[in-house]
Motif scaffolding. Structure first.
Motif, PDB file in Angstrom:
ATOM      1  N   GLN A 164       0.848  -1.188   0.000  1.00 37.49           N
ATOM      2  CA  GLN A 164       0.000   0.000   0.000  1.00 37.49           C
ATOM      3  C   GLN A 164       0.887   1.243   0.000  1.00 37.49           C
ATOM      4  N   ALA A 165       0.629   2.132  -0.919  1.00 36.44           N
ATOM      5  CA  ALA A 165       1.335   3.413  -0.984  1.00 36.44           C
ATOM      6  C   ALA A 165       0.314   4.519  -0.772  1.00 36.44           C
ATOM      7  N   VAL A 166       0.559   5.394   0.203  1.00 31.54           N
ATOM      8  CA  VAL A 166      -0.387   6.467   0.487  1.00 31.54           C
ATOM      9  C   VAL A 166       0.341   7.803   0.535  1.00 31.54           C
ATOM     10  N   GLN A 167      -0.377   8.828   0.158  1.00 33.29           N
ATOM     11  CA  GLN A 167       0.096  10.206   0.345  1.00 33.29           C
ATOM     12  C   GLN A 167      -1.064  11.034   0.874  1.00 33.29           C
ATOM     13  N   ILE A 168      -0.784  11.845   1.887  1.00 33.03           N
ATOM     14  CA  ILE A 168      -1.795  12.712   2.487  1.00 33.03           C
ATOM     15  C   ILE A 168      -1.401  14.147   2.204  1.00 33.03           C
ATOM     16  N   LEU A 169      -2.310  14.867   1.561  1.00 33.87           N
ATOM     17  CA  LEU A 169      -2.067  16.250   1.164  1.00 33.87           C
ATOM     18  C   LEU A 169      -3.044  17.141   1.919  1.00 33.87           C
ATOM     19  N   ARG A 170      -2.530  18.202   2.542  1.00 33.91           N
ATOM     20  CA  ARG A 170      -3.350  19.076   3.376  1.00 33.91           C
ATOM     21  C   ARG A 170      -3.515  20.449   2.730  1.00 33.91           C
ATOM     22  N   ALA A 171      -4.419  21.262   3.297  1.00 36.54           N
ATOM     23  CA  ALA A 171      -4.750  22.557   2.713  1.00 36.54           C
ATOM     24  C   ALA A 171      -3.566  23.510   2.687  1.00 36.54           C
ATOM     25  N   ASP A 172      -2.644  23.359   3.636  1.00 38.24           N
ATOM     26  CA  ASP A 172      -1.476  24.244   3.671  1.00 38.24           C
ATOM     27  C   ASP A 172      -0.367  23.791   2.729  1.00 38.24           C
ATOM     28  N   GLY A 173      -0.620  22.742   1.954  1.00 37.52           N
ATOM     29  CA  GLY A 173       0.362  22.254   1.000  1.00 37.52           C
ATOM     30  C   GLY A 173       1.308  21.206   1.554  1.00 37.52           C
ATOM     31  N   SER A 174       1.233  20.941   2.858  1.00 39.98           N
ATOM     32  CA  SER A 174       2.118  19.928   3.445  1.00 39.98           C
ATOM     33  C   SER A 174       1.717  18.547   2.944  1.00 39.98           C
ATOM     34  N   ARG A 175       2.717  17.697   2.773  1.00 41.86           N
ATOM     35  CA  ARG A 175       2.467  16.355   2.269  1.00 41.86           C
ATOM     36  C   ARG A 175       3.277  15.350   3.071  1.00 41.86           C
ATOM     37  N   VAL A 176       2.690  14.182   3.310  1.00 41.76           N
ATOM     38  CA  VAL A 176       3.397  13.091   3.962  1.00 41.76           C
ATOM     39  C   VAL A 176       2.979  11.803   3.269  1.00 41.76           C
ATOM     40  N   ALA A 177       3.898  10.855   3.172  1.00 40.57           N
ATOM     41  CA  ALA A 177       3.617   9.609   2.449  1.00 40.57           C
ATOM     42  C   ALA A 177       4.150   8.426   3.242  1.00 40.57           C
ATOM     43  N   ASP A 178       3.631   7.250   2.914  1.00 42.22           N
ATOM     44  CA  ASP A 178       4.084   6.025   3.557  1.00 42.22           C
ATOM     45  C   ASP A 178       3.947   4.876   2.565  1.00 42.22           C
ATOM     46  N   LEU A 179       4.898   3.948   2.601  1.00 41.77           N
ATOM     47  CA  LEU A 179       4.905   2.751   1.764  1.00 41.77           C
ATOM     48  C   LEU A 179       4.839   1.550   2.693  1.00 41.77           C
ATOM     49  N   ARG A 180       3.772   0.743   2.587  1.00 41.84           N
ATOM     50  CA  ARG A 180       3.450  -0.252   3.607  1.00 41.84           C
ATOM     51  C   ARG A 180       3.351  -1.667   3.036  1.00 41.84           C
ATOM     52  N   PRO A 181       4.331  -2.508   3.309  1.00 43.52           N
ATOM     53  CA  PRO A 181       4.225  -3.929   2.926  1.00 43.52           C
ATOM     54  C   PRO A 181       3.423  -4.688   3.978  1.00 43.52           C
ATOM     55  N   LEU A 182       2.855  -5.826   3.605  1.00 45.72           N
ATOM     56  CA  LEU A 182       2.135  -6.667   4.553  1.00 45.72           C
ATOM     57  C   LEU A 182       2.008  -8.073   3.964  1.00 45.72           C
ATOM     58  N   VAL A 183       2.506  -9.086   4.672  1.00 43.17           N
ATOM     59  CA  VAL A 183       2.405 -10.457   4.194  1.00 43.17           C
ATOM     60  C   VAL A 183       1.905 -11.357   5.322  1.00 43.17           C
ATOM     61  N   ARG A 184       1.369 -12.518   4.937  1.00 40.22           N
ATOM     62  CA  ARG A 184       0.835 -13.453   5.927  1.00 40.22           C
ATOM     63  C   ARG A 184       0.795 -14.874   5.347  1.00 40.22           C
ATOM     64  N   LEU A 185       1.175 -15.836   6.176  1.00 42.76           N
ATOM     65  CA  LEU A 185       1.075 -17.258   5.856  1.00 42.76           C
ATOM     66  C   LEU A 185       0.150 -17.918   6.864  1.00 42.76           C
ATOM     67  N   ASN A 186      -0.813 -18.695   6.384  1.00 47.28           N
ATOM     68  CA  ASN A 186      -1.736 -19.411   7.260  1.00 47.28           C
ATOM     69  C   ASN A 186      -1.745 -20.897   6.914  1.00 47.28           C
TER      70      ASN A 186
END
Length: 478
Positions: A164-186
């Protein structure tokens, strides 16, 4: 910023057909006069493979991309989302969310502080292992499980992963992002003997690459644990019923803490006074020695996040300290309305969902006692080491949980395994019944998913061995 930074990576994913300058302008205009809000951009790749009885039963791969735009004014929030990343779609969303600001003169909340934390590897795990290697692994798991014991009649195994890749953009122009792996074995195993069939299962995972869970030592350990549970259940006797002392094992039994107590400590329920813990801040709600934290900063854990889905860095939030309620889990809106700081617990399932206060990794900290000492103190009771499903009522705190693996305790010794045991109680009340806290804190293996208001998010739990006095056990023994 470095070319491989999360913001740079997500810029390439989102700002093609959608012009970044246009997006910033639309967001600025849409959120003018509101208290808060953000544009949440998400790209997600996910895959799942499952095997049943030696055959690959399903294999899927999916890619989604979209945005969610939110405007917050007081207790109101407007939310619109779309899978179409264009300025036209964003303009339509802006026209929808602007309705909440009518008659409202808000002062925009300050943006979250930046963070340089990296809690997990950010590479996409889905491309790190060929499809043929994944199917071969599942087939090898099947063969290994059947070779371990002739009583094995069915083997089910699954491998899932996402990026999952996300970016959050706010009204003041600030931006922050995150790259999120996730795996599972059952792995799940069914055994049969003398006409009786029982099952056992085990899973593991986290915000890691496939390589961490597909080594022979790891996956064979998962099969061995699933088989062990199935064989334990095969020899189990009906569970007794009544009020008795209950010892909870370390690790995954923390799911009871998560469900029966954790949800009641989320900010929205307490602001609206629908939680059993509402109005009790600063008061003793648990036995001395009980300390509970929600920690989203643990490296590689399933419930961890570098930043939450509003862009706030996650935190180690103390909820209960030595039995006293000292804090709640907060997103930005509820924190502002309650006059406190956000804790980095604003989470959402996807761009199609608005954020709300949610747990990350919820853990009861260790005490001083050896688990053997705790077990020796019980004359007759139940030792529950693994749980299945459960239900809890947030307002009353009442819960019912089924034990997937449990044993009788007789004269301080672990006795026969029992089947059909359920724990029945009240979350706030059960906290006061914690009589002994072990020194063997353990975390779950990385399998938790939490549901709230129709949204599911990955979470973690943990606890040491605990002894609770006077808990009601529902059983099937006659």
């Amino acid at each position: 910023m470095p070319l491989d930074s999360p913001v740079a990576v997500t810029d390439r994913l989102f700002f093609g057909e959608l012009d970044r300058a246009a997006a910033e302008r639309v967001v600025r205009e849409a959120l003018s006069g509101t208290d808060d809000g953000e544009l949440f951009l998400e790209y997600r790749e996910s895959e799942a493979l499952s095997l049943d009885d030696g055959r690959i039963r399903s294999a899927s791969f999916d890619t989604t991309r979209g945005f969610g735009l939110r405007a917050v004014a007081g207790e109101m929030a407007g939310y619109a989302h779309s899978g179409e990343l264009t300025e036209a779609a964003l303009q339509r969303a802006a026209a929808t969310v602007q309705a909440v600001r009518q008659g409202h003169a808000g002062v925009a909340d300050i943006a979250p502080r930046a963070t340089n934390a990296r809690l997990y590897a950010e590479d996409n795990p889905l491309g790190s292992m060929a499809f043929a290697a994944k199917t071969a692994l599942l087939s090898e798991i099947d063969a290994y499980a059947r070779g371990r014991d002739p009583r094995v009649t069915q083997v089910m195994a699954s491998l899932t992963g996402e990026w999952q890749a996300v970016q959050i953009l706010r009204a003041d122009g600030s931006r922050v992002a995150d790259l999120r792996p996730l795996v599972r074995l059952n792995v799940a195993v069914v055994v049969e003997h003398a006409g009786r069939r029982e099952s056992g299962s085990h899973g593991l995972g986290g915000r890691i690459d496939y390589s961490r869970i597909i080594t022979p030592t790891v996956w064979r350990g998962a099969v061995d644990e699933a088989l062990r549970q199935a064989l334990v259940n095969l020899a189990s006797v009906p569970a007794p019923a009544g009020e008795m002392e209950v010892v909870l094992g370390p690790g995954w039994p923390g799911i009871l803490l998560h469900e029966a107590i954790g949800h009641g400590l989320e900010g929205d329920f307490n602001r609206k006074k629908t939680s059993a813990f509402a109005g009790l801040l600063g008061q003793r709600i648990a036995a001395p020695g009980v300390t509970v934290v929600d920690d989203g900063t643990m490296p590689d854990r399933r419930g961890s996040l570098t930043v939450d889905d509003e862009g706030t860095p996650t935190n180690r939030t103390v909820l209960i300290e030595d039995g006293v309620l000292v804090g709640f889990l907060q997103d930005r809106q509820n924190a502002r309305l309650m006059g406190v700081a956000p804790t980095g617990n604003g989470r959402r399932q996807s761009f199609a969902h608005a954020p709300m206060p949610r747990m990350t990794n919820t853990v009861m900290l260790a005490g001083q006692l050896a688990p053997e000492e705790i077990l020796r103190s019980v004359k007759r009771g139940l030792y529950a080491v693994n749980f299945g499903g459960g239900q809890v009522d947030i307002t009353s705190g009442k819960f019912v949980f089924s034990a997937a693996e449990a044993y009788l305790i007789e004269d301080g010794r672990i006795g026969p395994a029992v089947k059909g045991a359920t724990l029945i109680g009240n979350g706030p009340d059960s906290l006061t019944k914690v009589a002994m806290v072990g020194n063997d804190l353990a975390l779950d293996p990385g399998i938790g998913t939490c549901g709230k208001q129709g949204q599911g998010v990955p979470v973690g739990v943990g606890q040491p061995t605990l002894k609770l006095s006077g808990l009601t056990v529902g059983g099937t023994a006659t």
